[in-house]
Design a protein around this motif. Structure first.
Motif, PDB file in Angstrom:
ATOM      1  N   SER A   1       1.282   1.326  -6.793  1.00 41.75           N
ATOM      2  CA  SER A   1       2.474   0.913  -6.016  1.00 41.75           C
ATOM      3  C   SER A   1       3.532   0.741  -7.035  1.00 41.75           C
ATOM      4  O   SER A   1       3.275   0.518  -8.268  1.00 41.75           O
TER       5      SER A   1
ATOM      6  N   SER B   1      -6.773   9.286  -6.629  1.00 41.69           N
ATOM      7  CA  SER B   1      -7.811   9.795  -5.670  1.00 41.69           C
ATOM      8  C   SER B   1      -7.620   9.244  -4.358  1.00 41.69           C
ATOM      9  O   SER B   1      -6.356   8.672  -3.952  1.00 41.69           O
ATOM     10  N   THR B   2      -8.393   9.374  -3.503  1.00 46.13           N
ATOM     11  CA  THR B   2      -8.266   8.998  -2.020  1.00 46.13           C
ATOM     12  C   THR B   2      -8.007   7.375  -1.830  1.00 46.13           C
ATOM     13  O   THR B   2      -7.487   6.943  -0.976  1.00 46.13           O
ATOM     14  N   GLU B   3      -8.362   6.732  -2.680  1.00 46.44           N
ATOM     15  CA  GLU B   3      -8.425   5.240  -2.513  1.00 46.44           C
ATOM     16  C   GLU B   3      -7.505   4.662  -3.783  1.00 46.44           C
ATOM     17  O   GLU B   3      -7.335   3.266  -3.834  1.00 46.44           O
ATOM     18  N   HIS B   4      -7.239   5.409  -4.730  1.00 50.26           N
ATOM     19  CA  HIS B   4      -6.446   4.881  -5.824  1.00 50.26           C
ATOM     20  C   HIS B   4      -5.255   5.378  -6.191  1.00 50.26           C
ATOM     21  O   HIS B   4      -4.881   6.518  -5.954  1.00 50.26           O
ATOM     22  N   GLY B   5      -4.030   4.657  -6.521  1.00 50.45           N
ATOM     23  CA  GLY B   5      -2.616   4.810  -6.961  1.00 50.45           C
ATOM     24  C   GLY B   5      -1.824   3.769  -6.978  1.00 50.45           C
ATOM     25  O   GLY B   5      -2.197   2.763  -6.137  1.00 50.45           O
TER      26      GLY B   5
ATOM     27  N   ASN C   1       0.806  -1.289   0.043  1.00 51.68           N
ATOM     28  CA  ASN C   1       0.045   0.047  -0.023  1.00 51.68           C
ATOM     29  C   ASN C   1       0.786   1.162   0.032  1.00 51.68           C
ATOM     30  O   ASN C   1       0.358   2.472   0.334  1.00 51.68           O
TER      31      ASN C   1
ATOM     32  N   ASP D   1     -14.090   7.830  -6.803  1.00 50.19           N
ATOM     33  CA  ASP D   1     -14.191   6.687  -5.695  1.00 50.19           C
ATOM     34  C   ASP D   1     -15.723   6.312  -5.790  1.00 50.19           C
ATOM     35  O   ASP D   1     -16.193   5.664  -4.719  1.00 50.19           O
TER      36      ASP D   1
ATOM     37  N   SER E   1      -0.781   9.178  -6.250  1.00 41.59           N
ATOM     38  CA  SER E   1      -2.401   9.005  -5.693  1.00 41.59           C
ATOM     39  C   SER E   1      -3.119   9.499  -6.984  1.00 41.59           C
ATOM     40  O   SER E   1      -2.891  10.537  -7.325  1.00 41.59           O
TER      41      SER E   1
ATOM     42  N   ARG F   1       2.159   3.987  -2.237  1.00 41.87           N
ATOM     43  CA  ARG F   1       1.874   4.298  -3.451  1.00 41.87           C
ATOM     44  C   ARG F   1       2.726   5.289  -4.107  1.00 41.87           C
ATOM     45  O   ARG F   1       3.542   6.034  -3.364  1.00 41.87           O
TER      46      ARG F   1
END
Length: 128
Positions: free
Chosen positions: A42, A36-40, A29, A100, A34, A31
């Motif tokens: 690694s 968005s707040t939940e996507h990005g 986890n 999101d 990013s 990143r």
């Protein structure tokens, strides 16, 4: 001739699936950036995406060289529907990732995978 064998369709499909498997594996986890707040992505995701993009780019070039086979169907009734679904799939992915919306990216991805599968099938099918 050597490059033609190196980038054969089965090898490209194997690279696509390998990249997909790497992206699907759990990561720590951390990143790289990013979306968005939940996507990005690694680092692990980036490696898998790189494999997929390499194979997919070569497949696209090979399909583009055979585009006349696909464009032979442009006068059919399903061609405008495919163009609509192409736009809808991209719109669902972009909207769901940036805002999101959980799960809608899967619907957009499924639409695009189906459309691209049909296009690749038409481009690479053997004339019998």
């Amino acid at each position: 001739m050597y490059l033609k064998r190196l980038f054969s369709i089965p090898l490209l499909l194997l690279l696509l699936w390998l990249g997909f498997a790497i992206v699907a594996l759990p990561d720590n986890n951390s990143r790289l950036f990013s979306l968005s707040t939940e996507h990005g992505p690694s680092l692990q995701d980036a490696i898998g995406l790189l494999l997929m993009l390499l194979a997919y780019s070569v497949l696209l070039v090979k399909a583009w060289r055979r585009r006349a086979k696909v464009l032979a169907y442009r006068s059919s009734r399903s061609f405008p529907a495919a163009l609509f679904l192409f736009g809808l799939g991209h719109g669902l992915i972009i909207a769901s990732v940036l805002n999101d919306y959980k799960g809608w990216w899967v619907v957009g991805t499924a639409i695009l995978v189906l459309l691209q599968g049909v296009a690749f099938y038409l481009a690479f099918k053997l004339n019998r």
